[in-house]
Motif scaffolding. Sequence first.
Motif, PDB file in Angstrom:
ATOM      1  N   TRP A  99       1.030  -1.066   0.040  1.00 24.39           N
ATOM      2  CA  TRP A  99       0.087   0.371   0.203  1.00 24.39           C
ATOM      3  C   TRP A  99       0.971   1.303   0.306  1.00 24.39           C
ATOM      4  CZ3 TRP A  99      -0.147  -4.428   3.335  1.00 24.39           C
ATOM      5  CH2 TRP A  99      -1.234  -4.570   3.761  1.00 24.39           C
ATOM      6  N   ASP A 155      -1.230   4.201   0.704  1.00 22.08           N
ATOM      7  CA  ASP A 155      -1.709   5.685   1.602  1.00 22.08           C
ATOM      8  C   ASP A 155      -2.644   4.038   2.345  1.00 22.08           C
ATOM      9  OD1 ASP A 155      -4.322   6.199   2.624  1.00 22.08           O
ATOM     10  OD2 ASP A 155      -5.354   6.378   0.746  1.00 22.08           O
ATOM     11  N   ALA A 156      -1.580   4.728   3.890  1.00 20.75           N
ATOM     12  CA  ALA A 156      -1.964   4.300   5.305  1.00 20.75           C
ATOM     13  C   ALA A 156      -3.504   3.966   5.660  1.00 20.75           C
ATOM     14  CB  ALA A 156      -1.332   5.307   6.530  1.00 20.75           C
ATOM     15  N   ASP A 157      -4.207   5.022   5.288  1.00 18.31           N
ATOM     16  CA  ASP A 157      -5.614   5.022   5.357  1.00 18.31           C
ATOM     17  C   ASP A 157      -6.504   3.649   5.034  1.00 18.31           C
ATOM     18  OD1 ASP A 157      -5.792   7.317   6.962  1.00 18.31           O
ATOM     19  OD2 ASP A 157      -6.202   7.628   5.153  1.00 18.31           O
ATOM     20  N   GLU A 158      -5.908   2.574   3.824  1.00 17.52           N
ATOM     21  CA  GLU A 158      -6.282   1.737   3.438  1.00 17.52           C
ATOM     22  C   GLU A 158      -6.200   0.111   3.889  1.00 17.52           C
ATOM     23  OE1 GLU A 158      -4.932   1.505  -0.403  1.00 17.52           O
ATOM     24  OE2 GLU A 158      -6.038   3.774  -1.446  1.00 17.52           O
ATOM     25  N   THR A 165      -5.734  -2.456   7.412  1.00 15.61           N
ATOM     26  CA  THR A 165      -7.031  -2.934   8.157  1.00 15.61           C
ATOM     27  C   THR A 165      -6.376  -3.894   8.762  1.00 15.61           C
ATOM     28  OG1 THR A 165      -7.523  -4.274   6.256  1.00 15.61           O
ATOM     29  CG2 THR A 165      -8.991  -1.844   6.512  1.00 15.61           C
ATOM     30  N   ALA A 173      -3.112  -0.002  14.585  1.00 17.20           N
ATOM     31  CA  ALA A 173      -3.256   0.907  13.506  1.00 17.20           C
ATOM     32  C   ALA A 173      -2.142   2.828  14.575  1.00 17.20           C
ATOM     33  CB  ALA A 173      -4.819   1.482  13.372  1.00 17.20           C
ATOM     34  N   ALA A 229       0.495   6.657  12.580  1.00 21.63           N
ATOM     35  CA  ALA A 229       0.849   7.694  11.763  1.00 21.63           C
ATOM     36  C   ALA A 229       2.112   8.357  11.513  1.00 21.63           C
ATOM     37  CB  ALA A 229      -0.037   8.889  11.826  1.00 21.63           C
TER      38      ALA A 229
END
Length: 676
Positions: free
Chosen positions: A134, A136-139, A141, A164, A168
Amino acid sequence: MIRKLLVANRGEIARRVFATCRTLGVQTVAVHADADADAPFVAEADQAVRLPGNTPAETYLRIELILDAARKAGADAVHPGYGFLAENAEFAAAVTDAGLTWVGPPAKAIAAMGDKMAAKALLADAGVPMLPTWTDADEITDFPVLVKASAGGGGRGMRVIRDAAGLAEAVASARREAAAAFGDGTVFIERYVERGRHVEVQIFGDSHGAVVALGERDCSIQRRHQKIVEEAPAVLPADVRQRLHAAAVAAGRAVDYVGAGTVEFLLAPTGDFFFLEMNTRLQVEHPVTEAVTGLDLVRLQLLVAEGEPLPVAATPPADGHAIEVRLCAEDPGQGFRPATGTLHRFAVPGVAGGFVPTKGLRLDSGVVDGSAVGVHYDSMLAKLVAWAPTRAEAVRALAGALARAELHGVATNRDLLVRVLRSRDFGAAEIDTGFLDRHDEVFAPLLPADQLPLAALAAALASAAARRAAATVLAGLPSGWRNVPAFPQVTRYVGPDGEIEVRYRLDRTGGLAEWSSVPPLAACGTTAGSGEAADGPAAGEPSTVKLVTVTQGRVVLDVDDVRRVFRVHRVGSEVFVDGPDGAASLAELPRFPLPTAEVAAGSLLAPLPGAVTRVHVEVGQRVAAGELLLTLEAMKLEHPVLAPADGVVAELPVPAGGQVDTGAVLAVVNSEEDPR
């Protein structure tokens, strides 16, 4: 043909390339920062050109300065070594555009593999297995994951994240560290495989279309995602080895690879493996491949750069086994904190050669006696390689040479390396990248705590012998001789765990009449710290210590009828003792110490020179034990400074961007009980 080669690097890799050049009759040119002006690699080059400044950004990362140096020296070729600009496509293109021979893969191949995300896509199309990835860290899970720098390697910028909450900050920290090391802060994230092994394949290509695998290496023993132990061949099933080699060759063919390269894989416990990255350069660990193949990989690099075909058409059979360790200036017991200072003595016994393929023990070192270890560059001092007919023999020989080495003046990871090599799991090849996380016992010093008083006694006796040898009056009298010999001589040292006081008295023949220590030997699991017999000593505990011989450099003690030899080296107030069970570094305290300024309670001091990159708290803020206060950057790595206990931040004397020396106060935290 190449006539004069400039090596755009420093330290042991520059010396390594120069060694092959000497055998081929190629003249050599070194480039050096001001801090490296007196380094061994500069002295060994036929010519050297200064790069004004000290930091990598001022010197070894300046393309225009290196090309200007090549022009000044009349070099017709450039070898990048590893690190710095070795995998910089712009540098490779600039060298060839300047009409010079580039000893490395084409700029196009470097660029293709330098963007690790693009490389994954390209090689996936070639059939090379990949991990989920990935940008994008938001993707994300599912955890754990690994944050990695897109440019460069060596473990810099890598972070394992298990939930999680820390993602960041890990991404931000990885970006800063990657930007500082490689000039590119781009990062990506991929799935982290538990109990995975780091296995890589050495490939070589030529300009005639050949790409050959020269065997594989297991590099699973790592700290901070940086390799510290590497071996060839890897302990693998034959079918896994064959599939790894085929995948590596496919990767090389996909980019029309020319020169030396390494394709790195993560091998799962199931036998499945996944592409990690391709390093478009010579690797630090290339000597183990040289040892088992008999090939000089630098020679092959030069031949291929001159347009010659590879002299090997298929993977050569592995001859015996080779293991390499990276000896680094760092303290494993303090989170692998880099160490600086002067290397007063650097001696490894039994070395058969260095910098070229060698059977037996090979030492590739960037340092010698008297070398200064600073903060500007990587902490690696040397690579020690052992070759033997079998893996077990190579392990034993390497551990023995390391244990007997004299490494004085700078803290190193030697004891950790010896304990890893001598561990049961390593001997059984039960290893993976999390080895150090599971084996706390390998962080213990080689010298047991109950032997430290004997090392201090040896240091005191050797120092006394040195004083008598230098005496101009009554030099024939034993040290400490008195008409009324009731009072012992007293010497105090600072050791790894605090102060040690040694009291001893010699008789009129120079023998050891009695001795004791504080803390006493008995407190460490032995009887009394005395030369006199005790009443009923416990089994295995020494009851007598006798002095056999003593000089200023060598002390022989008889401990419970077992003779022990201690080698002693004194530099100023520092005393280095190498004994049969391990080494000790001691600092002798003055008999009448001068008053010194008192450091405020709760002060956190800089462990080495560096720059404060970020301050995470404010004066007056309440913090918890272990909370991140600020970040110090040194030796191209970030070092967190944590709160030692719950309390309130009282002082932050150094702002972000500020430079500090060793011992500087970085922060003051008043404890909850002392809210001053």
